[in-house]
Design a protein around this motif. Sequence first.
Motif, PDB file in Angstrom:
ATOM      1  N   ARG A  53     -72.841  11.094  13.801  1.00  0.00           N
ATOM      2  CA  ARG A  53     -72.897  10.110  14.881  1.00  0.00           C
ATOM      3  C   ARG A  53     -72.660  10.717  16.261  1.00  0.00           C
ATOM      4  O   ARG A  53     -72.934  10.078  17.271  1.00  0.00           O
ATOM      5  CB  ARG A  53     -71.875   9.005  14.648  1.00  0.00           C
ATOM      6  CG  ARG A  53     -70.454   9.512  14.752  1.00  0.00           C
ATOM      7  CD  ARG A  53     -69.432   8.417  14.871  1.00  0.00           C
ATOM      8  NE  ARG A  53     -68.193   9.032  15.290  1.00  0.00           N
ATOM      9  CZ  ARG A  53     -67.044   8.899  14.683  1.00  0.00           C
ATOM     10  NH1 ARG A  53     -66.941   8.143  13.620  1.00  0.00           N
ATOM     11  NH2 ARG A  53     -65.979   9.514  15.146  1.00  0.00           N
ATOM     12  N   ASP A  54     -72.092  11.915  16.317  1.00  0.00           N
ATOM     13  CA  ASP A  54     -71.731  12.553  17.578  1.00  0.00           C
ATOM     14  C   ASP A  54     -72.527  13.840  17.772  1.00  0.00           C
ATOM     15  O   ASP A  54     -72.874  14.513  16.797  1.00  0.00           O
ATOM     16  CB  ASP A  54     -70.236  12.903  17.605  1.00  0.00           C
ATOM     17  CG  ASP A  54     -69.343  11.705  17.378  1.00  0.00           C
ATOM     18  OD1 ASP A  54     -69.626  10.626  17.947  1.00  0.00           O
ATOM     19  OD2 ASP A  54     -68.353  11.825  16.634  1.00  0.00           O
ATOM     20  N   GLY A  55     -72.762  14.189  19.021  1.00  0.00           N
ATOM     21  CA  GLY A  55     -73.452  15.435  19.324  1.00  0.00           C
ATOM     22  C   GLY A  55     -72.780  16.144  20.477  1.00  0.00           C
ATOM     23  O   GLY A  55     -72.218  15.510  21.372  1.00  0.00           O
ATOM     24  N   LEU A  56     -72.839  17.459  20.444  1.00  0.00           N
ATOM     25  CA  LEU A  56     -72.291  18.277  21.523  1.00  0.00           C
ATOM     26  C   LEU A  56     -73.179  19.498  21.681  1.00  0.00           C
ATOM     27  O   LEU A  56     -73.522  20.156  20.697  1.00  0.00           O
ATOM     28  CB  LEU A  56     -70.853  18.698  21.202  1.00  0.00           C
ATOM     29  CG  LEU A  56     -70.145  19.577  22.226  1.00  0.00           C
ATOM     30  CD1 LEU A  56     -70.017  18.859  23.566  1.00  0.00           C
ATOM     31  CD2 LEU A  56     -68.763  19.962  21.707  1.00  0.00           C
ATOM     32  N   TRP A  57     -73.556  19.762  22.937  1.00  0.00           N
ATOM     33  CA  TRP A  57     -74.414  20.893  23.238  1.00  0.00           C
ATOM     34  C   TRP A  57     -73.769  21.729  24.324  1.00  0.00           C
ATOM     35  O   TRP A  57     -73.145  21.208  25.247  1.00  0.00           O
ATOM     36  CB  TRP A  57     -75.788  20.398  23.709  1.00  0.00           C
ATOM     37  CG  TRP A  57     -76.447  19.623  22.626  1.00  0.00           C
ATOM     38  CD1 TRP A  57     -77.283  20.087  21.656  1.00  0.00           C
ATOM     39  CD2 TRP A  57     -76.265  18.231  22.348  1.00  0.00           C
ATOM     40  NE1 TRP A  57     -77.630  19.080  20.800  1.00  0.00           N
ATOM     41  CE2 TRP A  57     -77.011  17.927  21.196  1.00  0.00           C
ATOM     42  CE3 TRP A  57     -75.519  17.205  22.947  1.00  0.00           C
ATOM     43  CZ2 TRP A  57     -77.062  16.652  20.650  1.00  0.00           C
ATOM     44  CZ3 TRP A  57     -75.568  15.938  22.405  1.00  0.00           C
ATOM     45  CH2 TRP A  57     -76.332  15.671  21.270  1.00  0.00           C
ATOM     46  N   ALA A  58     -73.938  23.030  24.208  1.00  0.00           N
ATOM     47  CA  ALA A  58     -73.421  23.958  25.213  1.00  0.00           C
ATOM     48  C   ALA A  58     -74.574  24.801  25.745  1.00  0.00           C
ATOM     49  O   ALA A  58     -75.438  25.229  24.986  1.00  0.00           O
ATOM     50  CB  ALA A  58     -72.351  24.862  24.615  1.00  0.00           C
ATOM     51  N   ALA A  59     -74.564  25.011  27.045  1.00  0.00           N
ATOM     52  CA  ALA A  59     -75.505  25.934  27.677  1.00  0.00           C
ATOM     53  C   ALA A  59     -74.779  27.268  27.772  1.00  0.00           C
ATOM     54  O   ALA A  59     -73.668  27.341  28.298  1.00  0.00           O
ATOM     55  CB  ALA A  59     -75.894  25.434  29.062  1.00  0.00           C
ATOM     56  N   ILE A  60     -75.403  28.304  27.246  1.00  0.00           N
ATOM     57  CA  ILE A  60     -74.752  29.608  27.185  1.00  0.00           C
ATOM     58  C   ILE A  60     -75.644  30.654  27.845  1.00  0.00           C
ATOM     59  O   ILE A  60     -76.851  30.721  27.583  1.00  0.00           O
ATOM     60  CB  ILE A  60     -74.449  29.995  25.725  1.00  0.00           C
ATOM     61  CG1 ILE A  60     -73.505  28.942  25.122  1.00  0.00           C
ATOM     62  CG2 ILE A  60     -73.862  31.397  25.628  1.00  0.00           C
ATOM     63  CD1 ILE A  60     -73.152  29.144  23.682  1.00  0.00           C
ATOM     64  N   GLN A  61     -75.034  31.441  28.710  1.00  0.00           N
ATOM     65  CA  GLN A  61     -75.721  32.535  29.387  1.00  0.00           C
ATOM     66  C   GLN A  61     -74.855  33.782  29.221  1.00  0.00           C
ATOM     67  O   GLN A  61     -73.687  33.773  29.610  1.00  0.00           O
ATOM     68  CB  GLN A  61     -75.898  32.183  30.868  1.00  0.00           C
ATOM     69  CG  GLN A  61     -76.549  33.255  31.702  1.00  0.00           C
ATOM     70  CD  GLN A  61     -78.035  33.354  31.443  1.00  0.00           C
ATOM     71  OE1 GLN A  61     -78.694  32.359  31.203  1.00  0.00           O
ATOM     72  NE2 GLN A  61     -78.558  34.547  31.500  1.00  0.00           N
TER      73      GLN A  61
END
Length: 161
Positions: A53-61
């Motif tokens: 039910r939950d989502g989490l996204w990270a932008a990684i450089q």
Amino acid sequence: MIVTVSQYMPGLLGRITELHAGYYHRHWGFDLYFEAKVAVELSDFMQKFDSKRDGLWAAIQDDHIIGAMAVSGRDAATIGARLRWLIVAPPYQGRGYGKRLMSAAMDFCRQARFSRVYLTTFAGLDAARYLYEREGFRVVAEQEDAHWGKTVREQVFELKQ
């Protein structure tokens, strides 16, 4: 690179909180109240995280977390799924990271078949507003509110799917 966070990632909670605290203090004068609010609510979200039910996204450089966004589906059946904590570090803004984070979150919402998705923000965050409206979100409520640690023109955006 945008990655889906489905398990513990060392430093993610702290980094999302740090990005919010630094940006909103520098640009909006928010203080400890706001930083603590982000830390507490994000911690609660992560402790109760359910990948169905939950989502989490990270932008990684270069192995460094430079942005993030979450979807809380905890109340999706009643009041809707909520977009939360969209942030991109200032040196990386304008490079499409926000757009990619937003796309990942909205793909998740569509796959989860959330009928209503909403978010709370405040007037003046024009780049973020552009991303929301590009996805079809519309302002459904506005009011002066101080729960951010200072008084701002809070806005609720909504998308019905």
